[in-house]
Design an enzyme around this catalytic site. Structure first.
Site, mmCIF file in Angstrom:
data_model
loop_
_atom_site.group_PDB
_atom_site.id
_atom_site.type_symbol
_atom_site.label_atom_id
_atom_site.label_comp_id
_atom_site.label_asym_id
_atom_site.label_seq_id
_atom_site.Cartn_x
_atom_site.Cartn_y
_atom_site.Cartn_z
ATOM 1 N N GLU A 266 43.071 47.637 56.154
ATOM 2 C CA GLU A 266 41.899 46.798 55.872
ATOM 3 C C GLU A 266 41.796 45.715 56.934
ATOM 4 O OE1 GLU A 266 41.680 44.811 52.136
ATOM 5 O OE2 GLU A 266 42.188 46.585 50.949
ATOM 6 N N GLU A 320 30.205 44.391 47.141
ATOM 7 C CA GLU A 320 30.568 44.800 45.777
ATOM 8 C C GLU A 320 30.349 43.624 44.835
ATOM 9 O OE1 GLU A 320 34.329 47.276 45.708
ATOM 10 O OE2 GLU A 320 34.348 46.613 47.805
ATOM 11 N N LYS A 323 33.203 42.136 42.179
ATOM 12 C CA LYS A 323 34.549 41.716 42.566
ATOM 13 C C LYS A 323 34.783 40.274 42.131
ATOM 14 C CE LYS A 323 36.921 43.123 45.919
ATOM 15 N NZ LYS A 323 37.566 43.382 47.229
ATOM 16 N N GLU A 329 34.516 37.484 48.581
ATOM 17 C CA GLU A 329 35.032 38.767 48.102
ATOM 18 C C GLU A 329 33.911 39.756 47.823
ATOM 19 O OE1 GLU A 329 38.200 40.024 47.603
ATOM 20 O OE2 GLU A 329 38.759 38.312 48.835
#
Length: 381
Positions: A266, A320, A323, A329
């Site tokens: 990542e 997203e 999250k 995030e």
């Protein structure tokens, strides 16, 4: 009829031309993290088209979602699938591990599953029982793959957060945290035994966010800068990510291994964040990911491993919305859920088509629809 056939042939050529045009966008060997902590994402089949139109052939999941694996069946896309931390204790049981592989891996062999990550950032938790279960779970899952004859196709690893390092600067002095030594030494022996990679989640963004007055922004964004020199090796680093990767290599070497490859599972940069999340902007995210993609295209290695091209999975494909945590995030995605780019990562003309990739996909579909209509008209005529 001959005229109709000629027209149809020309239309098909146009369709192929438009369909192939997006394929030239990201043929760089970059991987992408496909997270799904959201309630507004497109279906896996649509995602499959998007990624293939971008020529992305490596995808990392955080689970083994059968809907995704079915959607990518026979697509020549390599998959890393994940076993969440909550399953680690069960995976130390050979019967439960075998059942998981039989249910989640074996039915999807037409999808190119190449790796299973057992756990994610386990040592970031304070659960020492989880720490103790990690290696036995990895070993049991791997033994199951061997028993089923799948170990040549699928390997086993786990992904670590960068804070498993106690020392990261200079890179040549990289060392793991002392409290993790016994765990990581055994895990490294396992990696060496089965020849699987060591995965690290590395985010220069965090270093900049925490100390924006000390960490030069250009250094973390791969922009032109003075760089830093490792006083021990005299190797020059012009970006933090490469320094982080080499620090991990040094930490591994300090434990007696030079035979394990480090891969970045990542890395990324958020396009927005809370007020205290300095640097989380679309401009910085575009520079970070755009410059990173350029280096991947050039097959660059790090200063300590110049002949080993960096192997990276960018985080993440989509924003997203579910999250937890700070706003950043929920804003690491290259794309909004509707398929439009969050920002342009065609830095100074580099990969400009990526900005229009969604539109290109729609154009390809529009041309396809046009051909179908013309064929219907010719048949009815």
């Amino acid at each position: 009829m001959a005229a109709c056939s000629s027209l149809l042939f020309r239309l098909l050529l146009v369709l192929l031309t438009f369909s192939d045009s997006p394929v030239q966008i990201l043929g760089l060997g970059v991987g992408i993290n496909y997270g799904q902590i959201a309630n507004n994402l497109p279906s896996p089949s649509r995602v499959s088209y998007l990624l293939r139109s971008l020529n992305i052939s490596r995808v990392k999941l955080y689970d083994a979602d059968p809907n995704v694996l079915v959607a990518f069946s026979n697509t020549n896309v390599d998959f890393i699938i994940g076993l969440g931390n909550k399953y680690l204790q069960n995976m130390t049981d050979p019967i439960k591990a075998q059942n998981w592989v039989l249910q989640r891996v074996q039915p999807h062999l037409q999808t190119r599953i190449t790796c299973i990550t057992v756990g994610n950032e386990v040592f970031k938790t304070n659960d020492t029982q989880l720490w103790s279960n990690l290696l036995p779970a990895m070993q049991t899952v791997y033994s199951t793959l061997v028993d089923l004859g799948l170990d040549k196709q699928v390997t086993v690893t786990t992904a670590h957060s960068f804070d498993i390092l106690g020392v990261s600067y200079p890179p040549s002095a990289g060392a793991f945290r002392q409290d993790l030594g016994e765990y990581l030494h055994a895990i490294l022996n396992f990696h060496a035994q089965i020849k699987s990679p060591f995965l690290i989640n590395a985010y220069p963004y965090f270093a900049y966010k925490d100390k924006p007055n000390e960490v030069p922004l250009d250094y973390v964004l791969f922009q032109p800068n003075q760089g830093t020199v490792d006083p021990i090796t005299n190797l020059k680093y012009d970006n933090m990510l490469y320094a982080q990767v080499d620090a991990v290599y040094s930490a591994i070497k300090a434990m007696g291994h030079t035979d394990i490859e480090v891969r970045v599972s990542e890395t990324g940069w958020p396009s927005r964040g809370d007020e205290n999340e300095v640097g989380a902007t679309p401009e910085n995210a575009g520079l970070y990911n755009g410059n990173l993609l350029k280096r991947i295209e050039e097959k660059q290695g790090t200063p300590a491993k110049p002949n080993v091209p960096i192997d990276i999975y960018v985080f993440a494909l989509f924003n997203e919305n579910l999250k937890p945590g700070p706003a950043s995030e929920r804003n690491y995605g290259l794309y909004y859920p509707d398929g439009t780019p969050v920002y342009n990562i065609g830095v100074q003309g580099y990969l400009p088509e990526l900005v229009y990739s969604s539109a290109s996909s729609k154009n390809a579909l529009s041309v396809s629809s046009l051909v179908i209509l013309v064929i219907a008209y010719l048949i009815s005529a």
